[in-house]
Design a protein around this motif. Structure first.
Motif, short mmCIF file in Angstrom:
data_model
loop_
_atom_site.label_atom_id
_atom_site.label_comp_id
_atom_site.label_asym_id
_atom_site.label_seq_id
_atom_site.Cartn_x
_atom_site.Cartn_y
_atom_site.Cartn_z
N LEU A 137 0.83 -1.20 0.00
CA LEU A 137 0.00 0.00 0.00
C LEU A 137 0.87 1.26 0.00
CD1 LEU A 137 -2.96 0.90 0.20
CD2 LEU A 137 -2.63 1.04 2.66
N ARG A 138 1.91 1.20 0.85
CA ARG A 138 2.79 2.37 0.97
C ARG A 138 3.47 2.65 -0.37
NH1 ARG A 138 4.70 0.71 5.42
NH2 ARG A 138 6.54 -0.24 4.51
N LEU A 139 3.96 1.57 -1.00
CA LEU A 139 4.61 1.74 -2.30
C LEU A 139 3.66 2.40 -3.31
CD1 LEU A 139 6.64 -1.52 -2.97
CD2 LEU A 139 7.49 0.82 -3.01
N ALA A 140 2.45 1.86 -3.36
CA ALA A 140 1.50 2.36 -4.35
C ALA A 140 1.12 3.80 -4.07
CB ALA A 140 0.25 1.48 -4.36
N GLN A 141 0.90 4.09 -2.79
CA GLN A 141 0.42 5.43 -2.47
C GLN A 141 1.53 6.47 -2.57
OE1 GLN A 141 -1.64 4.93 1.30
NE2 GLN A 141 -3.56 5.39 0.25
N GLU A 142 2.71 6.11 -2.06
CA GLU A 142 3.75 7.13 -1.98
C GLU A 142 4.65 7.14 -3.20
OE1 GLU A 142 5.49 6.51 1.84
OE2 GLU A 142 3.53 6.79 2.78
N GLU A 143 5.12 5.94 -3.57
CA GLU A 143 6.12 5.94 -4.63
C GLU A 143 5.49 6.03 -6.02
OE1 GLU A 143 9.14 3.07 -4.01
OE2 GLU A 143 9.94 3.34 -6.03
N PHE A 144 4.53 5.11 -6.29
CA PHE A 144 3.99 5.05 -7.66
C PHE A 144 2.78 5.94 -7.86
CE2 PHE A 144 5.67 0.60 -7.02
CZ PHE A 144 6.89 0.88 -7.62
N GLN A 145 2.06 6.23 -6.82
CA GLN A 145 0.84 7.01 -6.91
C GLN A 145 -0.11 6.48 -7.98
OE1 GLN A 145 1.64 11.17 -7.09
NE2 GLN A 145 2.32 11.13 -4.97
N THR A 146 -0.41 5.22 -7.86
CA THR A 146 -1.35 4.62 -8.82
C THR A 146 -2.18 3.57 -8.10
OG1 THR A 146 -1.52 3.35 -10.83
CG2 THR A 146 0.49 3.09 -9.62
N ASP A 147 -3.45 3.56 -8.42
CA ASP A 147 -4.38 2.73 -7.66
C ASP A 147 -4.41 1.30 -8.20
OD1 ASP A 147 -6.38 1.64 -6.22
OD2 ASP A 147 -7.95 3.01 -6.87
N ILE A 148 -3.44 0.53 -7.79
CA ILE A 148 -3.37 -0.84 -8.30
C ILE A 148 -4.37 -1.76 -7.64
CG2 ILE A 148 -0.97 -0.71 -9.03
CD1 ILE A 148 -0.15 -1.89 -6.40
N PHE A 149 -4.99 -1.33 -6.55
CA PHE A 149 -5.90 -2.21 -5.81
C PHE A 149 -7.34 -2.10 -6.30
CE2 PHE A 149 -2.54 -0.62 -3.08
CZ PHE A 149 -1.91 -1.78 -2.73
N GLY A 150 -7.62 -1.08 -7.10
CA GLY A 150 -8.99 -0.87 -7.54
C GLY A 150 -9.86 -0.25 -6.47
N PHE A 151 -9.26 0.50 -5.56
CA PHE A 151 -10.06 1.18 -4.53
C PHE A 151 -11.04 2.15 -5.18
CE2 PHE A 151 -6.37 0.62 -1.34
CZ PHE A 151 -6.88 -0.61 -0.96
N GLY A 152 -10.54 2.85 -6.21
CA GLY A 152 -11.39 3.82 -6.88
C GLY A 152 -12.64 3.17 -7.44
N ALA A 153 -12.47 1.99 -8.05
CA ALA A 153 -13.61 1.31 -8.64
C ALA A 153 -14.64 0.94 -7.59
CB ALA A 153 -13.14 0.07 -9.39
N THR A 154 -14.16 0.51 -6.40
CA THR A 154 -15.14 0.14 -5.37
C THR A 154 -15.85 1.39 -4.86
OG1 THR A 154 -13.37 0.19 -3.75
CG2 THR A 154 -14.01 -1.96 -4.57
N ILE A 155 -15.13 2.47 -4.76
CA ILE A 155 -15.79 3.71 -4.33
C ILE A 155 -16.83 4.11 -5.35
CG2 ILE A 155 -15.43 6.18 -3.95
CD1 ILE A 155 -12.67 5.46 -2.82
N ARG A 156 -16.49 3.96 -6.62
CA ARG A 156 -17.42 4.32 -7.69
C ARG A 156 -18.71 3.51 -7.59
NH1 ARG A 156 -17.95 2.10 -12.67
NH2 ARG A 156 -19.20 3.35 -14.11
N ARG A 157 -18.57 2.25 -7.21
CA ARG A 157 -19.75 1.40 -7.11
C ARG A 157 -20.65 1.85 -5.97
NH1 ARG A 157 -15.79 -3.04 -7.76
NH2 ARG A 157 -15.54 -3.01 -10.01
N LYS A 158 -20.00 2.23 -4.85
CA LYS A 158 -20.83 2.54 -3.68
C LYS A 158 -21.24 4.01 -3.65
CE LYS A 158 -21.38 1.14 1.06
NZ LYS A 158 -20.70 0.61 2.24
N PHE A 159 -20.33 4.89 -4.03
CA PHE A 159 -20.65 6.33 -3.99
C PHE A 159 -20.48 6.95 -5.37
CE2 PHE A 159 -18.74 5.12 0.11
CZ PHE A 159 -19.82 5.38 0.95
#
Lengths: 360, 390, 526
Positions: free
Chosen positions: B326-348
């Motif tokens: 998570l730290r790598l993705a958030q800090e170093e790469f800054q890219t949502d490899i987990f699909g968090f955005g997609a789940t947020i899109r589904r719910k909100f």
């Protein structure tokens, strides 16, 4: 010829299932993806089902009211000789056009998926010889062929959907109705405009064995189509997610995914077989409608002499009407609903109204 | 003459005369391509395509004859072109046979080509009429060409070997399995970034090159931005729930530096977007079941206290691995490899519309993510204690 | 059209000659009758004419005519000649008075044969004696007796070679019509089993027996069969195969539309389902109509074995049918058009096997197919020991050597062999041989249009089959049109106690076959 033929209600139902959806299995998902992605399944069940069933019911009412006459006859009885002839001609031309369109759709599919190097005209020609052969044998033979093919084909489609279920992700269906009701209803128009071809069933009412149940039979075929649509649409979205917008033949692509026991079973050939069988029925049905309608319109005794000339016209139309497949999809999305609904909902409404006024 | 006869004659004549033989390709006119690599060519506008072609004469025929001999079962064809299709058609300049793609097992994309974007490289395969969607797509560390120079231990055709390797990679769950379908789906969906298998050719004894499939390649949009090592990859897989099997090595509860390995039996995860103080946050529930794999310390681990402490240690490791990813993705790469955005899109879906524009730049790096791990150990295997236990 | 009709008519007129006047009535005078019999039959060496006179004073003259070899001599000697020559004296010790009374007396008290009829024309007499009966003429009567003395050398009742069965009756029809009807009578002891005779063939005068069960068979079908039989006007009908061509609905169809069987139990069950059977003198093969396609997929043994087993065998047969029809075509399509249908490992092997084979795949398949058919044909007509040699040579030399020599690839040999084996799994020879034509049709289409060609070809065949009818019954019923209650005996075989109704599609009357609730149950607990 027609007087001796008898078709049963299940046969009619099966025929119209294919009449509505055979090539639709391929193209409806494409046109639907233009408007909705997550809610694609709602197109099939509440919207298509409701509109389709309403239109089929309308046609059924008209048909049972004049169960001794074919559609052309109904037009002439209600509207008199001149206007009746005119309406009849429009309807015959419409079915001619629908035949050509469906023929083209099958041809495009075959060329695009399995015979990329073969010219469209060769495919269409071979297919048309087959269809003409069956049309010459009359609606009874077409109906029986449909009866034998339908259960198999329907099961094949359902099985495919089950087999691909491993890839499905339910969450792809969410969010639900994020864009509101507009887009799904708009997307439902194309399938509905094919469902409206149930008007053609009125060409057969005299040969039905129980014309009183015509309504039921037509509505039932719409219901069957919508269950198939529900399966296919929801599965396509669950598997492809947003990528479904990019895909031409969604259902075909679903099948390309299936890997059973770790090998590709060549299931797309089975699917292709189903599609060809189904569209064979569809094209035969519309072709036969056109031929029989024209026979009625011209007041001929037999329809057989009309088969070959009309066949040539249909082949020519199907090849010449559209330049490329994108044009067809665009046409099906934008113009087809307007034309189809005006003719096939407008005219029956008019006829019913006329019958009311003239107390027939 | 009867009518049916006429019809049949028309039919057959039509078929044989008009049809000719357009789409006919006899088997012996085909070059069956088993794997393809895509690299940047020297000319910066061009792509270099490396195709591994099977040599059927060395593979089939009468059993017992041919086959086994020393001849190689595959050969490499290399061409360049402006697009993949262009390069593919250019193969005919060097090859006397028609390229046959559908049985391709793997598509390897070179590191440099991947950095410039993979969408243009994938278009060709999705557009084909053949079943490509379950094709394995991966990114090579270095050049894709080198991958095909390496040999597989068992398979005569290394592409087949690599495909099998990836197929079975769930055994260790140290790499992301990525099919063409998955990549296309991720590229098309808002709020997910694709992660692909990472592959490299490593030197082994006797100067031979061997394949190693480990770690994964992280993308931002369709461009490669960096690599995840093996443990970070597993961290990613914990969160997305893709861990199938593998071993977790924990310290023995007796305090000495002896190891106990736990076999992962089942792992599930749930990504739940929640509203927290007016902001959207993510809670990840990871649910893991395992067995006692083996132990090197001589104590009896099947006592309730030890058992529970093993479960705690397992949870801790999983938490660490996920947090690292998570730290790598958030800090170093800054890219949502987990699909968090997609789940947020589904719910909100409403809130998502606002966040979508700057998701990778602002939304995701600042997203608050909590990871809860429930870890269970179920069975100790068929022995209860090591044979020299105290 | 008209021209041909006229030519045919003039030709037909020439053949209509009747020199002896066979249709004339018999004469009262014995001498005249004898002379006429002599002129009609005289030169034949196998005709026996035995003159005699009866009564104490031998005042009533007479003669009997028979065909040697067709009659049972012991009946003629013991039951006709013996009583006429000796017992006649006991009946009328004072000698016969002249006139009609002799005739009555002879019939009532002297001739000891079961079948005896009086006939009045020469035609009837000739029909009788040529079928093996004995004609007895007495002086002073314009009538003759036809005494049933048929009895000739014939094959005994044996198991049919064509339709073998593991379970079930072993007997098969023979060449003797009477034996055949008796085999059926023995199975259906019911007065409603009607056996009507008809004579077909101007030269051969062959008896054709029309059998049906009154009350079960549909009247329309019976009428139609009768009409078609009466319609035939030809020289000779030597076997049921000839008759079939005169009465079937689709004369050019490659598919059989009349069911042929050599097994009395099969024919009996068809009769009980409301069909009409035709037996023909001199042929061990019975025909039943109306015929549907499904009948060819069913073997009589299905009804004697357990329902589940029978169902599985039926499915196997259906699979074999599809396999034998489509296997070569699918191979051609897969190898030349749709290689992605073949799993990779197999594809690589097949590509390796094809490497260096000079012919295109279509040609390979056609060559192997033709070789296989030739082998089969050669094997059938050969005496058994040679036939085996043929098949061994064919399998070994042609298969193994051809592939080693690189003439054909290995998979083609597998395909050809598989096609052949599946062909034999279909129980009906009429059907399985007709499939060869379809197979070639499909291979051609596959070679030009690939799978699309196969599918269109199959649809073409399907439409053709759907449009066929046999005596008014759609050929594909009960599948198309679907008759739900008849599906119990098509791709599944329901247990006997569940088959409550006879098939609808045969057009029979009286659908109820048996009582409801016949399912066996253990006795109820008290």
């Amino acid at each position: 010829m027609m007087e001796n033929e008898q078709i049963t209600l299940p046969q009619l139902t099966f025929l119209w299932v294919w009449g509505i959806v055979a090539t639709g299995i391929l193209y409806f998902p494409t046109t639907i993806s233009r408007h909705v992605v997550e809610d694609a399944w709602t197109v099939a069940v509440p919207f298509f089902l409701a509109f389709g069933a309403m239109i089929a019911w309308l046609h059924g009412v008209l048909g049972t009211k004049f169960s001794r006459m074919t559609l052309i006859g109904i037009c002439e009885t209600i509207c008199g000789k001149i206007i009746g002839k005119f309406l009849g001609l429009i309807l015959v031309l419409w079915f001619l056009f629908v035949t050509a369109l469906t023929l083209r759709l099958v041809g495009e599919f075959v060329v695009l998926t399995i015979m990329p190097e073969t010219p469209l005209i060769a495919i269409v020609l071979l297919f048309m010889v087959l269809v003409a052969y069956s049309v010459r044998h009359g609606i009874e033979v077409i109906a029986r062929t449909g009866e034998i093919l339908s259960p198999v084909s329907y099961v094949a489609i359902a099985v495919v959907v089950v087999l691909v279920a491993k890839e499905a992700r339910f969450e792809n269906l969410l969010p639900f109705m994020a864009q509101g009701w507009g887009p799904p209803i708009r997307a439902a128009l194309t399938p509905v405009s094919f469902a409206a071809t149930t008007l053609g069933a009125l060409m057969f009412t005299p040969s039905l064995n129980r014309p009183r149940l015509l309504k039921l039979s037509l509505v039932l075929s719409v219901v069957v189509v919508s269950t198939a649509g529900l399966m296919i649409e929801s599965m396509s979205t669950m598997v492809f997610g947003a990528a479904r917008r990019e895909i031409m033949f969604l259902h075909f692509d679903l099948i390309r995914l299936i890997k059973l026991l770790n090998i590709h079973l060549g299931l797309q050939s089975i699917f292709m077989t189903v599609i060809i069988c189904g569209s064979f029925l569809q094209v035969s049905l519309f072709y036969h409608l056109t031929v029989v309608g024209l026979r009625q319109w011209l007041g001929l005794m037999y329809y057989r002499p009309l088969v070959t000339p009309l066949g040539v016209v249909i082949i020519a139309l199907s090849v010449l009407l559209f330049e490329n497949i994108l044009e067809i999809v665009d046409f099906m999305d934008k113009f087809l609903p307007a034309a189809s609904l005006t003719l096939q909902v407008g005219i029956p409404c008019l006829l019913l109204l006329g019958a009311r006024v003239r107390r027939l | 003459m009867s009518k049916i006869g006429l019809w049949v004659i028309t039919f057959v004549l039509l078929a044989t005369t008009i049809a000719g033989c357009w789409s006919v390709h006899e088997l012996d006119t085909l070059a069956i391509i088993m794997g393809t690599g895509l690299d940047k060519a020297e000319d910066p506008d061009k792509i270099r395509l490396v195709a591994q072609v099977a040599v059927p004469a060395e593979l089939g025929g009468v059993p017992g004859e041919g086959g086994g001999g020393g001849a190689k079962a595959t050969t490499l064809a290399i061409t360049t072109g402006y697009t993949v299709r262009d390069a593919a058609q250019n193969l005919s300049r060097y090859f006397s046979r028609i390229a046959y793609w559908p049985d391709m097992q793997i598509l390897v994309i070179g590191e440099e080509a991947a950095r410039e974007g993979i969408s243009p490289l994938l278009d060709f395969w999705n557009r084909q009429e053949q079943p490509f969607r379950s094709l394995w797509v991966m990114v090579a560390k270095g050049e894709a060409k080198d991958i095909f120079a390496a040999e597989d231990y068992l398979e005569k055709i290394s592409a087949v070997g690599i495909a099998k390797l990836i197929n079975e990679s769930g055994q260790a769950s140290l790499t992301r399995k990525s099919r063409l379908l998955d990549v296309t789906r991720d590229l098309a969906s808002p709020g997910v970034s694709p992660v692909l298998t990472r592959i490299e050719a490593v030197d082994q004894a006797e100067g031979k090159k061997r394949i190693r499939v480990a770690g994964s390649a992280v993308f931002r949009g369709d461009r490669l931005t960096g690599w995840l090592d093996e443990s970070a990859t597993r961290g990613l897989l914990w969160i997305t729930g893709e861990v199938q099997s593998g071993a977790i090595v924990v310290q023995c509860p007796d305090g000495e530096k002896r190891d106990v390995s736990l076999k992962i039996r089942r792992a599930k995860s749930q990504i739940i977007p929640e509203e927290k103080d007016g902001r959207i946050a993510i809670r990840v529930e990871i649910d893991v079941e395992g067995d006692l794999g083996d132990q090197t310390c001589p104590i009896n681990l099947t006592t309730p206290e030890h058992w529970r402490s093993l479960e705690r240690r397992q949870a801790a490791i999983i938490e660490n691995e996920s947090a690292a990813a998570l730290r790598l993705a958030q800090e170093e790469f800054q890219t949502d490899i987990f699909g968090f955005g997609a789940t947020i899109r589904r719910k909100f879906p409403r809130e998502w519309e606002e966040m979508e524009q700057s998701w990778d730049e602002e939304g995701f790096p600042r997203l608050e993510v909590t990871i809860n791990v429930t870890s269970k150990l179920r069975r100790p295997g068929l022995i209860l204690q090591p044979n020299r236990s105290r | 059209m008209k021209f041909w009709k006229r030519i045919w008519r003039s030709a037909a007129r020439k053949t209509k000659n009747d020199p002896a006047g066979g249709s004339q009535p018999l004469s009262k005078s014995l001498a005249v009758n004898l002379a006429r019999v002599r002129t009609i039959l005289g030169e034949n060496s196998d005709i026996d004419i035995r003159e005699f006179s009866i009564g104490k004073r031998q005042q009533v003259a007479g003669f009997l005519v028979l065909v040697d070899g067709l009659v049972d001599k012991s009946i003629v000697n013991d039951n006709i000649l013996q009583p006429l020559l000796t017992s006649a004296r006991l009946v009328e010790p004072d000698g016969f008075p002249p006139g009609k009374r002799v005739f009555q007396q002879v019939k009532e008290s002297i001739l000891a044969v079961g079948h005896l009829e009086e006939v009045y024309t020469m035609d009837e007499v000739l029909d009788g004696i040529l079928s093996g009966d004995t004609a007895i003429f007495l002086d002073g009567n314009e009538a003759a007796f036809i005494a049933g003395t048929r009895g000739w050398e014939s094959r005994g009742v044996q198991e049919s070679v064509v339709e073998m069965a593991v379970r079930g009756p072993r007997e098969g029809f023979t060449e003797t019509l009477r034996t055949n009807t008796s085999l059926l009578r023995r199975k259906i002891k019911n007065v409603n089993l009607r056996v009507e005779n008809m004579l077909v063939g101007k030269q051969t005068r062959t008896t054709v027996c029309l059998l049906y069960i009154k009350g079960i068979a549909g009247n329309k079908v019976v009428e139609e069969v009768r009409r078609r039989l009466e319609h035939i006007e030809t020289d000779a009908v030597l076997d049921s195969g000839v008759l079939v061509e005169f009465i079937e609905d689709a004369p050019f169809s490659p598919l059989p539309t009349v069911y042929l069987s050599e097994r009395p139990d099969t024919v009996a069950s068809k009769l009980l389902e409301g069909r009409v059977a035709l037996l023909i003198e001199g042929s061990p093969t019975a025909m039943t109509v109306p015929t549907v396609f499904m009948e060819f997929m069913i073997s009589s043994e299905d009804y004697y074995s357990r329902p589940i087993y029978a169902t599985i065998t039926r499915w196997l047969r259906a699979i074999s049918l599809l396999a034998t029809l489509f296997a070569p075509a699918l191979y051609v399509a897969a190898v030349t058009f749709h290689q992605e249908m073949i799993p990779v490992e197999l594809l690589l092997r097949m590509a390796g096997a094809r490497e260096g084979v000079p012919f295109p795949a279509v040609l390979e398949v056609l060559i192997m197919g033709i070789i296989f058919e030739i082998l089969r044909e050669a094997g059938i007509r050969m005496p058994r020991p040679i036939g085996q040699a043929v098949s061994i040579v064919g399998a070994l030399i042609l298969g193994e050597a051809a592939s080693r020599a690189g003439m054909v690839s290995n998979p083609v040999i597998i395909v050809a062999a598989f096609t052949g084996i599946t062909l034999f799994a279909i129980s009906s020879p009429e059907l399985s041989f007709s499939l060869v034509a379809f197979r070639v049709f499909f291979v051609f289409l596959a070679a030009t249009f690939g799978l699309f060609g196969i599918v269109t070809g199959a649809l073409f065949t399907l439409v053709y089959m759907v449009s066929l009818r046999s005596f008014g019954v759609p050929y594909l019923s009960p599948l198309a049109p679907i008759i739900l209650s008849d599906l119990k005996d098509t791709l599944i075989r329901a247990p006997w106690w569940a088959m409550l109704l006879r098939p609808h599609f045969t057009g029979g009357q009286n659908p109820a076959r048996q009582r409801f609730l016949l399912r066996p149950r253990p006795p109820a607990k008290k």
